[in-house]
Design an enzyme around this catalytic site. Structure first.
Site, PDB file in Angstrom:
ATOM      1  N   LYS A  25       0.834  -1.202   0.000  1.00 31.43           N
ATOM      2  CA  LYS A  25       0.000   0.000   0.000  1.00 31.43           C
ATOM      3  C   LYS A  25       0.871   1.256   0.000  1.00 31.43           C
ATOM      4  CE  LYS A  25      -2.404   0.977   3.782  1.00 31.43           C
ATOM      5  NZ  LYS A  25      -2.160   2.348   4.274  1.00 31.43           N
ATOM      6  N   SER A 170       5.711  10.996   8.719  1.00 33.45           N
ATOM      7  CA  SER A 170       6.546  11.118   7.518  1.00 33.45           C
ATOM      8  C   SER A 170       5.702  11.345   6.267  1.00 33.45           C
ATOM      9  CB  SER A 170       7.384   9.856   7.346  1.00 33.45           C
ATOM     10  OG  SER A 170       6.560   8.720   7.134  1.00 33.45           O
ATOM     11  N   ASP A 313       4.423   1.021  11.913  1.00 31.79           N
ATOM     12  CA  ASP A 313       3.330   0.133  11.524  1.00 31.79           C
ATOM     13  C   ASP A 313       3.551  -1.308  11.984  1.00 31.79           C
ATOM     14  OD1 ASP A 313       1.794   2.100  10.432  1.00 31.79           O
ATOM     15  OD2 ASP A 313       2.350   1.699   8.358  1.00 31.79           O
TER      16      ASP A 313
END
Length: 433
Positions: A25, A170, A313
């Site tokens: 993604k 970011s 993540d």
């Protein structure tokens, strides 16, 4: 789409099989913006089927209508629809919100950019301030600093020097870097303080480089001159973030032999560091035959401190594995977790409490207390509209006989085939109301 829960069960504590992961993604969303800015010179292959990526692709196709984009005298991309007001609702897609906040002002159109209730609670002010300084006219529709935002036509670049804090998402930095080459004066981005999630910025610059966009990075300044894109094809690699859940499954299994095709040891994705992290849990990664083989060996867990600053993540995945194994690790670099799809720190604390584990926050340091750890026979996991909560906790079904997961479809945000892929290695999932 109607929401439903699922109950996960798993016979045995082994995991064997081949899993073909969807495209990244993170890579795909960057590639789509590059493609949209390239005047047809850049093509994207191995498009991710993650809901966020599909949504961004459809929005970009709709807004630019496959037309050739040209820079007008005011440095705006020419459009015949400047007088119309359109609304773009990106739902819970945080990456799309950030990238489009920078991209849409260049279209010289009047657009309201909005999202889900949670998205309207996630800050966007730092990026809006940067775009305003560059020359965009953007107003807030409700609350200052938060979506929805109203983007007006008439962008004319006022400066090429922008300062932005490095310890924020970011994605703000990436959003600016992606449009830099289209700006008539280019962009000189001054990063203030320590840069969080540096691998994601490096990924952005590497993909721009593949598309012919050159940059310099000296100390805390990243500079990109005005320049044209080159003709190229951006091939999106399988998603290392998705791979992390298979590493978690291997770590919680007694035996594991898994093959993930398409993943390489020289990935642009920062989350490929999961190979190093999970080595601490006895998972060996061998790259051959066009992918990576995961195997499990019994070994004591020694590492006590995990810095997730450059791979936030992965935080939920690693924290849940440690908690499940009773490993009282310490974590740093979790600052950005509180402004994600949910407050991920609070969500983790709430759900881990259900197995008697505490995630104790002291400043910017988080420590697991597993002294009262207790794995029940049945457990309900709340997902908080967060795909990573669902997938990080799903491997617990190896240790907990019945694991009910709320809102199973939430995984479509990044990994639509997650539940069916689990069934390939022996999990069973049953829909419940």
């Amino acid at each position: 789409m109607a929401k439903h829960n699922i109950v996960l069960t798993k016979q045995g504590k082994t995991a064997n099989g081949t899993i073909q992961l969807t495209g990244s993604k993170s890579e795909c969303n960057r590639a789509l913006i590059i493609e949209a800015l390239s005047d047809g010179k850049v093509k994207v292959e191995n498009m991710s089927d993650a809901a966020d990526a599909v949504l961004l692709r459809d929005i970009l196709k709709s807004e630019i209508r496959e037309q050739r984009l040209e820079i007008s005298q005011t440095n705006s991309l020419i459009s015949d629809h400047q007088s119309q007001i359109s609304t773009i609702d990106i739902g819970p897609a945080g990456t799309a919100m950030r990238f489009l906040t920078a991209f849409l002002p260049l279209l010289n159109k009047n657009i309201v950019l909005t999202g889900s209730e949670r998205m309207q609670q996630r800050p966007i002010g730092i990026l809006v301030d940067a775009m305003r300084k560059l020359g965009a006219t953007i107003d807030y529709e409700k609350n200052d600093g938060y979506p929805p935002i109203n983007i007006h036509p008439g962008f004319e670049q006022q400066t090429n020097v922008i300062g932005i804090k490095g310890n924020i998402s970011s994605q703000y930095i990436t959003a600016l870097l992606l449009i830099a080459a289209k700006l008539s004066q280019g962009l000189e981005l001054h990063i203030q303080g320590e840069l969080t999630s540096k691998p994601y910025v490096e990924m952005t610059l590497a993909m721009l480089n593949q598309a012919g966009i050159r940059h310099t990075w000296a100390d805390n300044i990243i500079a990109i001159e005005h320049q044209d894109f080159a003709e190229t094809t951006l091939l999106v690699e399988p998603d290392w973030s998705a791979a992390s859940y298979w590493y978690a499954i291997a770590a919680l299994s007694d035996e594991a032999e898994l093959f993930l095709p398409g993943l390489t040891s020289y990935s642009l994705q920062g989350d490929s560091v999961i190979t190093e992290i999970m080595a601490n849990f006895g998972i060996t990664s061998v790259f051959k035959d066009g992918g990576v083989y995961l195997t499990k060996e019994a070994k004591p867990i020694v590492r006590k401190i995990f810095d997730m600053k450059e791979c936030p993540d992965l935080a939920q995945t690693v924290i849940v594995v440690c908690a499940a194994l009773g490993h009282e690790a310490t974590f740093t670099g979790l600052e950005t977790l509180k402004i994600k799809e949910t407050d991920r720190v609070l969500a983790l604390q709430t759900e881990l409490a259900k197995i008697g584990v505490k995630l104790i926050e002291k400043g910017q340091v988080y420590k697991l207390d597993c002294s009262e750890r207790n794995l029940p026979q049945r457990m309900f996991i709340s997902t908080y509209d967060d795909h990573r909560m669902a997938m990080a906790f799903a491997p617990l079904a190896i240790l907990i006989p019945e694991l009910e997961v709320e809102d199973a479809e939430v995984v479509c945000k990044s990994y639509p085939a997650f539940w069916s892929d689990l069934e390939k290695v022996g999990f069973r999932s049953e829909k419940v109301a």
